[in-house]
Scaffold this active site. Structure first.
Site: not given
Lengths: 123, 123, 123, 123, 123, 123, 123, 123, 123, 123
Positions: F35, F42, F58-59, F76-77
């Site tokens: 934050c 967070d 690709e993971l 967050h946004e």
């Protein structure tokens, strides 16, 4: 901030089966008081488990007693011990346990459990 | 990689009911540190259960202490034992247990539980 | 059908807190072997719970050891006992339990639990 | 690494109610293949939803077909699309969807869903 | 109404680890018999927990034995005790428990649990 | 505070079934950032749902990209929109949605969902 | 093997609110029939959803009708379609859906859903 | 308000396995009586657990006995103790426990548990 | 009884992605006010879902605004509509929904959902 | 058997937000009436969902109205339709749905859902 409720606000009625040890569990999920440090409200579920001796807890007065804590500033550990003391004073039970399970704050959840073993038992 | 936090970062306050043995459970689901072998982050829920003697754990400092592990490289078994040691040093509790329940990695989940029995009890 | 893995495939590292009895739980939900009678695959979750003495189980090698059973033909009771024996050989733990919880087949679910109590304990 | 199974390994039987559009859902939670990059096994639940035209899927052969992927090296996206293609070839369904919901690895879960709309419908 | 199955329909195989006390749990959720009073079917989940001595229960024969009760008229208490007796006869286990958990009827659910402690144990 | 990762850290591989619209869902429950106002960490679960066009995600690189946010200060946004933009840049998908579901703080839980509809579709 | 029950075994009573379209859902979790290929029993939950026209389904007869399938040999797809047909014949409903959700066998679960749209509706 | 039912309304049948101690659990979630103070109905689940001696509880009469409380005015503690007394009178069991778990009212849930240990046991 | 909080107590910050329609969900499980008829406290979870236009809701002020209702006497329907109005005034969102899900009282649970569709949208 | 309650027993209060369409959901899990055929009690959860026009449902009177059905003999389909009619008469809502979800009897669960669309809407 409001004043703490007194043990005398708790009411009782005669145990209908005093010759037997049996257990009563009462769960009240709507307890709220106020953090004395931050002023933010705290929320908890109070779970009371007891073996009555001569007296049982009257539920309507228990509900009002719980509501009396609404604007009192007090920490988790202190309030759970104080309510347990008030219940022991009012009920003089054979056995009692009280848990205050507080909601998470700052990502951290706390619960406090007090157990009491009275001197007298039916068996 | 960051340095490990010290037990002195933990803060305490006086137990409001030292004449009674009672139990406090504190769950912190947002612990994270780093695997010293792979460099990947590890995530865990820390669950602390203790019976206070003269001191209770202050939650705000506990939260900051937990955050101090964020970039420290350390294995599951070591970090759970180290945090338990720090808590025992700071709280000198009558009884304590700490579980670190780590998220699954490579399809495998690990949890580590340390239990401590102090020398002194109220009853 | 493949050959059974050997206990020597398991790897260990020194217990970081050998002066204390503590518990480690490791859950591996992706165990699979083959039914020697029907040739159909069996699937299980292996749950290992142990108190380390001088050695802890290395997780990467544990994962590979589990994968080595993939094409081995063996019954539920035999494989759970064999893996428990391999773990006891490799870890020489103070205490150990292993459960193999197999998926339902023919509408019937089986789990097998082996418990081991070593000779030596910290307390 | 094993060879991919062929669509011809799937078997069918005549739809007992071809005059009506209805839906069949078949869930197979024991699919496993191998990651072509790491050699580690992958586990998934396959969920097939289809509206049969002239043919229904025979379950015993479906089970054996699924088992044939056990030692095949193939990625999540490719295997889900290939199995969907095999089912469309074998069943010529009015409508079909296939989801491969793979277990978490490295803390990350993937699922792949293929939908097919055939040309012919009862209504 | 059909005839009760005999204990001889149960099959066994040699315990692969007779030197160790370990526990096997087998859950069969598809038991059904008939109420001798009303003629309506009863449904139950049978859960068998046992410590094998020289013999383990063969699962395929256990499944067929369970199916043999399908059209037998018998009460909950009687059938659970009878099946426990048959298992004790066939397995001569070190320890055994059987629970029949019947579905609700008339808004009321019943379960029956029989426990058996054999004379011989490994430790 | 660390620097934001770049979209170029995301890697892709060719879609094995580009002629078909199909859906891939990737859930990553171990996202953490900081934050910018309080400095507290967070935690969130990121859920990505997309229909690939020419490229799939690709993971392994996705996992490392997520880890790169660990010490970045962002709201967050903003972080959910930025990650969605990076994914759209890297994948040029036919369709995409990203949800960041953040853990509760101060007793309040937030989730942010961004949806994107590309210009091109197979059907 | 027993004979299939007839639609005439279903009983009805007059709809108490025929001027209104409303929905009745009836769940029967104790359906069992027999696999015609293996002779093993199959178990399912039948879920009936309908909008009555002039007639409602009488529950006692529905229960007995379901019990009549107990020893009939029939496949999942066929029995669900046949029961739906019997219900449509007996009830002449404005709208009806029937799902047979069968228990897993060989690790694979199947459900079959039939939907019917009658010609007449209140609105 | 109606009159309390008598213990003589409970019916029994001979225990089919009197040589063995075993446990029967009967759960009745549809108990209702009336609060003598407010006149509002109370709802509870009654859970009876007992080890039969010579007699087992007949379920149909148990159901009717429960229904006889429907319009009786009585408190939670009294009704649970009275029903336990009636069951002990009728069954003369080796062991018995009865829990009345009442629905929440005024945000507070209560349960009452009575335990009875008879004089005689099989082992 | 306390005075109602004003919409001006809500604070906002600029939407970091105003060119895109996206959704924010904020869940606050610790809302409490007072029943104006009985004086008893009411508890609810407030769930806010909105698509921001130029402004996003600042969470700290939202938390304090919620706390301001603690001792206000107001009915469920009125408080949910009033809070929705305050949010619409403060945020001028493209789209908004607010649900107040109140705890059960007298055995009855109530929730109130208000939806708002603004005039302006990005797409 | 008791007489049916009248719609006039329902009470209302003025809608505090009549200019807006919004939804109120009221769940009452303690409905009970009597089966007119067998005399056995039936139990249900009533779920009411409505959009108020000029009037909202008063909860205390709703609770007493529900209690008035306690000793009335009536079938599931009839009672759900009758209560819906009483609510429509009393509330004249813009939109309403009522579900009566009855407990299982004879192993079969029934629910009845009535929906009503009024003539007038705010938007």
């Amino acid at each position: 901030m409001a004043k703490q409720p007194a043990a005398t606000e708790l009411e009782t009625f005669p145990n209908p089966a005093p010759n037997r040890d049996y257990e009563i569990v009462i769960e009240a999920p709507e307890f709220t008081c106020v953090c004395p440090k931050t002023g933010h409200p705290d929320f908890a579920t109070l779970t009371l488990t007891y073996t009555p001796d001569k007296l049982c807890l009257e539920l309507k007065a228990w509900k009002l007693y719980i509501q009396s804590w609404r604007n009192v500033g007090i920490f988790h550990e202190a309030v759970t011990n104080t309510i347990a003391d008030d219940l022991i004073t009012a009920l003089k039970p054979r056995k009692l346990a009280l848990t205050g399970a507080f909601h998470a704050h700052g990502g951290i959840t706390t619960s406090v459990t007090v157990e009491y073993q009275g001197k007298k038992a039916a068996r």
